[in-house]
Motif scaffolding. Structure first.
Motif, PDB file in Angstrom:
ATOM      1  N   ARG A  85       0.818  -1.213   0.000  1.00 49.62           N
ATOM      2  CA  ARG A  85       0.000   0.000   0.000  1.00 49.62           C
ATOM      3  C   ARG A  85       0.854   1.266   0.000  1.00 49.62           C
ATOM      4  NH1 ARG A  85      -5.231  -0.634   0.738  1.00 49.62           N
ATOM      5  NH2 ARG A  85      -5.535   1.398   1.719  1.00 49.62           N
ATOM      6  N   ARG A  86       2.082   1.123  -0.427  1.00 48.52           N
ATOM      7  CA  ARG A  86       2.991   2.263  -0.484  1.00 48.52           C
ATOM      8  C   ARG A  86       4.210   1.880  -1.335  1.00 48.52           C
ATOM      9  NH1 ARG A  86       2.623   3.310   4.668  1.00 48.52           N
ATOM     10  NH2 ARG A  86       1.099   1.648   4.799  1.00 48.52           N
ATOM     11  N   VAL A  87       4.931   2.899  -1.791  1.00 53.29           N
ATOM     12  CA  VAL A  87       6.216   2.699  -2.459  1.00 53.29           C
ATOM     13  C   VAL A  87       7.249   3.438  -1.619  1.00 53.29           C
ATOM     14  CG1 VAL A  87       7.590   3.099  -4.535  1.00 53.29           C
ATOM     15  CG2 VAL A  87       5.160   2.528  -4.746  1.00 53.29           C
ATOM     16  N   LEU A  88       8.260   2.732  -1.146  1.00 52.25           N
ATOM     17  CA  LEU A  88       9.309   3.341  -0.340  1.00 52.25           C
ATOM     18  C   LEU A  88      10.348   4.011  -1.238  1.00 52.25           C
ATOM     19  CD1 LEU A  88       9.886   0.448   2.237  1.00 52.25           C
ATOM     20  CD2 LEU A  88       8.309   2.387   2.416  1.00 52.25           C
ATOM     21  N   SER A  89      11.183   4.853  -0.652  1.00 55.56           N
ATOM     22  CA  SER A  89      12.239   5.518  -1.415  1.00 55.56           C
ATOM     23  C   SER A  89      13.205   4.495  -1.993  1.00 55.56           C
ATOM     24  CB  SER A  89      13.005   6.492  -0.505  1.00 55.56           C
ATOM     25  OG  SER A  89      12.150   7.503  -0.021  1.00 55.56           O
ATOM     26  N   PHE A  90      13.602   4.717  -3.239  1.00 57.49           N
ATOM     27  CA  PHE A  90      14.530   3.806  -3.901  1.00 57.49           C
ATOM     28  C   PHE A  90      15.962   4.093  -3.444  1.00 57.49           C
ATOM     29  CE2 PHE A  90      12.218   2.337  -8.015  1.00 57.49           C
ATOM     30  CZ  PHE A  90      11.173   1.859  -7.238  1.00 57.49           C
ATOM     31  N   LYS A  91      16.672   3.039  -3.087  1.00 58.60           N
ATOM     32  CA  LYS A  91      18.092   3.161  -2.755  1.00 58.60           C
ATOM     33  C   LYS A  91      18.893   3.122  -4.064  1.00 58.60           C
ATOM     34  CE  LYS A  91      17.777   1.050   1.833  1.00 58.60           C
ATOM     35  NZ  LYS A  91      16.315   1.252   1.938  1.00 58.60           N
ATOM     36  N   PRO A  92      19.834   4.049  -4.249  1.00 63.36           N
ATOM     37  CA  PRO A  92      20.532   4.144  -5.540  1.00 63.36           C
ATOM     38  C   PRO A  92      21.714   3.201  -5.711  1.00 63.36           C
ATOM     39  CG  PRO A  92      21.240   5.920  -4.107  1.00 63.36           C
ATOM     40  CD  PRO A  92      20.181   5.164  -3.340  1.00 63.36           C
ATOM     41  N   THR A  93      22.068   2.429  -4.686  1.00 63.39           N
ATOM     42  CA  THR A  93      23.325   1.669  -4.695  1.00 63.39           C
ATOM     43  C   THR A  93      23.503   0.814  -5.943  1.00 63.39           C
ATOM     44  OG1 THR A  93      23.224   1.579  -2.288  1.00 63.39           O
ATOM     45  CG2 THR A  93      24.775   0.101  -3.388  1.00 63.39           C
ATOM     46  N   LEU A  94      22.548  -0.061  -6.240  1.00 66.80           N
ATOM     47  CA  LEU A  94      22.721  -1.003  -7.341  1.00 66.80           C
ATOM     48  C   LEU A  94      22.655  -0.330  -8.712  1.00 66.80           C
ATOM     49  CD1 LEU A  94      20.772  -4.170  -6.121  1.00 66.80           C
ATOM     50  CD2 LEU A  94      23.230  -3.793  -6.196  1.00 66.80           C
ATOM     51  N   PHE A  95      22.105   0.867  -8.779  1.00 70.75           N
ATOM     52  CA  PHE A  95      22.057   1.579 -10.062  1.00 70.75           C
ATOM     53  C   PHE A  95      23.460   1.957 -10.547  1.00 70.75           C
ATOM     54  CE2 PHE A  95      17.762   2.224  -8.451  1.00 70.75           C
ATOM     55  CZ  PHE A  95      16.983   2.086  -9.593  1.00 70.75           C
ATOM     56  N   GLN A  96      24.418   2.027  -9.621  1.00 73.40           N
ATOM     57  CA  GLN A  96      25.777   2.399  -9.989  1.00 73.40           C
ATOM     58  C   GLN A  96      26.385   1.422 -10.985  1.00 73.40           C
ATOM     59  OE1 GLN A  96      27.449   5.215  -9.190  1.00 73.40           O
ATOM     60  NE2 GLN A  96      29.054   4.485 -10.581  1.00 73.40           N
ATOM     61  N   ALA A  97      25.957   0.162 -10.919  1.00 69.63           N
ATOM     62  CA  ALA A  97      26.524  -0.864 -11.799  1.00 69.63           C
ATOM     63  C   ALA A  97      26.323  -0.538 -13.275  1.00 69.63           C
ATOM     64  CB  ALA A  97      25.889  -2.216 -11.484  1.00 69.63           C
ATOM     65  N   PHE A  98      25.320   0.271 -13.601  1.00 71.24           N
ATOM     66  CA  PHE A  98      25.012   0.547 -15.006  1.00 71.24           C
ATOM     67  C   PHE A  98      25.770   1.748 -15.557  1.00 71.24           C
ATOM     68  CE2 PHE A  98      21.489  -1.519 -12.899  1.00 71.24           C
ATOM     69  CZ  PHE A  98      21.276  -2.609 -13.723  1.00 71.24           C
ATOM     70  N   THR A 132      29.143   2.006 -15.596  1.00 70.79           N
ATOM     71  CA  THR A 132      30.505   1.670 -16.014  1.00 70.79           C
ATOM     72  C   THR A 132      30.648   1.922 -17.518  1.00 70.79           C
ATOM     73  OG1 THR A 132      29.919  -0.630 -16.464  1.00 70.79           O
ATOM     74  CG2 THR A 132      30.665  -0.108 -14.243  1.00 70.79           C
ATOM     75  N   PRO A 133      31.851   2.174 -18.006  1.00 70.59           N
ATOM     76  CA  PRO A 133      32.043   2.491 -19.427  1.00 70.59           C
ATOM     77  C   PRO A 133      31.502   1.424 -20.371  1.00 70.59           C
ATOM     78  CG  PRO A 133      34.017   3.031 -18.175  1.00 70.59           C
ATOM     79  CD  PRO A 133      33.104   2.318 -17.225  1.00 70.59           C
ATOM     80  N   HIS A 134      31.528   0.150 -19.938  1.00 71.76           N
ATOM     81  CA  HIS A 134      31.070  -0.927 -20.814  1.00 71.76           C
ATOM     82  C   HIS A 134      29.547  -0.957 -20.968  1.00 71.76           C
ATOM     83  CE1 HIS A 134      35.044  -2.471 -19.461  1.00 71.76           C
ATOM     84  NE2 HIS A 134      35.118  -2.870 -20.709  1.00 71.76           N
ATOM     85  N   LEU A 135      28.825  -0.321 -20.057  1.00 72.45           N
ATOM     86  CA  LEU A 135      27.378  -0.463 -20.016  1.00 72.45           C
ATOM     87  C   LEU A 135      26.606   0.828 -20.231  1.00 72.45           C
ATOM     88  CD1 LEU A 135      27.053  -2.818 -16.885  1.00 72.45           C
ATOM     89  CD2 LEU A 135      27.086  -3.494 -19.288  1.00 72.45           C
ATOM     90  N   VAL A 136      27.147   1.952 -19.784  1.00 65.33           N
ATOM     91  CA  VAL A 136      26.353   3.177 -19.669  1.00 65.33           C
ATOM     92  C   VAL A 136      25.702   3.597 -20.981  1.00 65.33           C
ATOM     93  CG1 VAL A 136      28.358   4.693 -20.059  1.00 65.33           C
ATOM     94  CG2 VAL A 136      26.359   5.529 -18.769  1.00 65.33           C
ATOM     95  N   HIS A 137      26.333   3.361 -22.117  1.00 68.60           N
ATOM     96  CA  HIS A 137      25.776   3.805 -23.392  1.00 68.60           C
ATOM     97  C   HIS A 137      24.792   2.804 -24.006  1.00 68.60           C
ATOM     98  CE1 HIS A 137      28.631   7.030 -23.134  1.00 68.60           C
ATOM     99  NE2 HIS A 137      29.674   6.216 -23.211  1.00 68.60           N
ATOM    100  N   GLU A 138      24.690   1.630 -23.413  1.00 72.02           N
ATOM    101  CA  GLU A 138      23.871   0.576 -24.008  1.00 72.02           C
ATOM    102  C   GLU A 138      22.650   0.187 -23.169  1.00 72.02           C
ATOM    103  OE1 GLU A 138      24.691  -0.486 -26.937  1.00 72.02           O
ATOM    104  OE2 GLU A 138      26.615   0.582 -27.007  1.00 72.02           O
TER     105      GLU A 138
END
Length: 276
Positions: A172-185, A187-193
């Motif tokens: 019945r709610r959406v909590l604040s998203f933690k940004p930690t795992l978003f960092q994985a995207f 990296t130079p190999h991934l960010v543009h794709e």
């Protein structure tokens, strides 16, 4: 993993004789389908692994079949809105409970990201390992190795799925998203794709039941909650809402991406179900 623990949990409702009949029938059928197909998946994987390595062209179809069939067995109505992402990347969703695994796997080929302890859970751990779950340990000393695992899986075409809230809720709610795992995207190999697709899960309880019926959070035990769901004569529903994908390259950093994903997930959450 942080637990979300509100002051009041749903009241325990005694299971009536008819409910125990449903528990027996549904439990037997669901267990047979789940573990029978797990055996089939492991056999197919013996051939799939040496031929395709990280790529899994066959076994995800078995997982999707099990998850879609689970809602039919349970009697829970299952709805889908929006379009599934075709671009490479990951999926993020709000987290309500164990039913999320079935809801998110039933229509989309995804691989969950889970805390490492889950690998050792009886039953659930076996299923998680067999279906290709990525297990992470929050030890900073292992961050580089885990980053490499993320990259390898994403570059192999896997769509990873994680819950940025970091815990499950009452639905019945959406909590604040933690940004930690978003960092994985980033990296130079991934960010543009890479792309991130936000998904909203909306559970509606059975008629006359507590509106938090399908939520499983905090220190709630899995067994009693499973029995309550199996015993429900008239079930509720779950709606999976796919939002437009977010291109990682369009964001300056992980925090901006996490905020945008959170906003998209919140946008699909019906106002009448919110307790916030």
């Amino acid at each position: 993993m942080t637990l979300w623990t509100p002051d009041i949990e749903p009241p325990h409702v005694p299971i009536r004789p008819l409910g125990w009949v449903l528990v027996s029938l549904r439990g037997l059928i669901l267990g047979t389908v789940t573990f029978g197909c797990l055996g089939l998946l492991l056999l197919v994987r013996l051939v799939e692994r040496p031929l395709h390595g990280l790529h899994r062209p066959w076994t995800p179809w078995i997982v999707q079949f099990v998850c879609a069939t689970a809602f039919f067995i349970l009697g829970i109505r299952y709805h889908v809105e929006g379009q599934r992402m075709q671009q490479p990347g990951a999926v993020v969703s709000n987290h309500v409970g164990w039913l999320d695994i079935f809801a998110l796997n039933a229509r989309k080929r995804v691989y969950f990201v889970s805390k490492s302890e889950v690998a050792d859970w009886p039953g659930i751990g076996w299923l998680a390992r067999a279906t290709g779950t990525v297990f992470i340990n929050r030890n900073p000393r292992e961050a580089k190795a885990q980053q490499q695992i993320f990259e390898d899986r994403l570059l192999a075409g896997h769509k990873l799925l994680f819950f940025p809230e970091g815990t499950s809720t009452d639905g019945r709610r959406v909590l604040s998203f933690k940004p930690t795992l978003f960092q994985a995207f980033f990296t130079p190999h991934l960010v543009h794709e890479m792309y991130i697709q936000p998904v909203t899960l909306v559970y509606r309880a059975p008629v006359a039941a507590d509106q938090r019926f399908y939520g499983w959070w905090g220190d709630m035990e899995f067994g009693p909650h499973l029995l309550q769901v199996l015993a429900a004569w008239r079930q509720g529903s779950v709606t999976v809402i796919y939002h437009p994908p977010l291109k990682v390259d369009d964001f300056t950093d992980r925090k901006a991406l996490a905020l945008a994903a959170e906003a998209a997930v919140r946008s699909g959450f019906p106002a009448e179900l919110r307790d916030e």
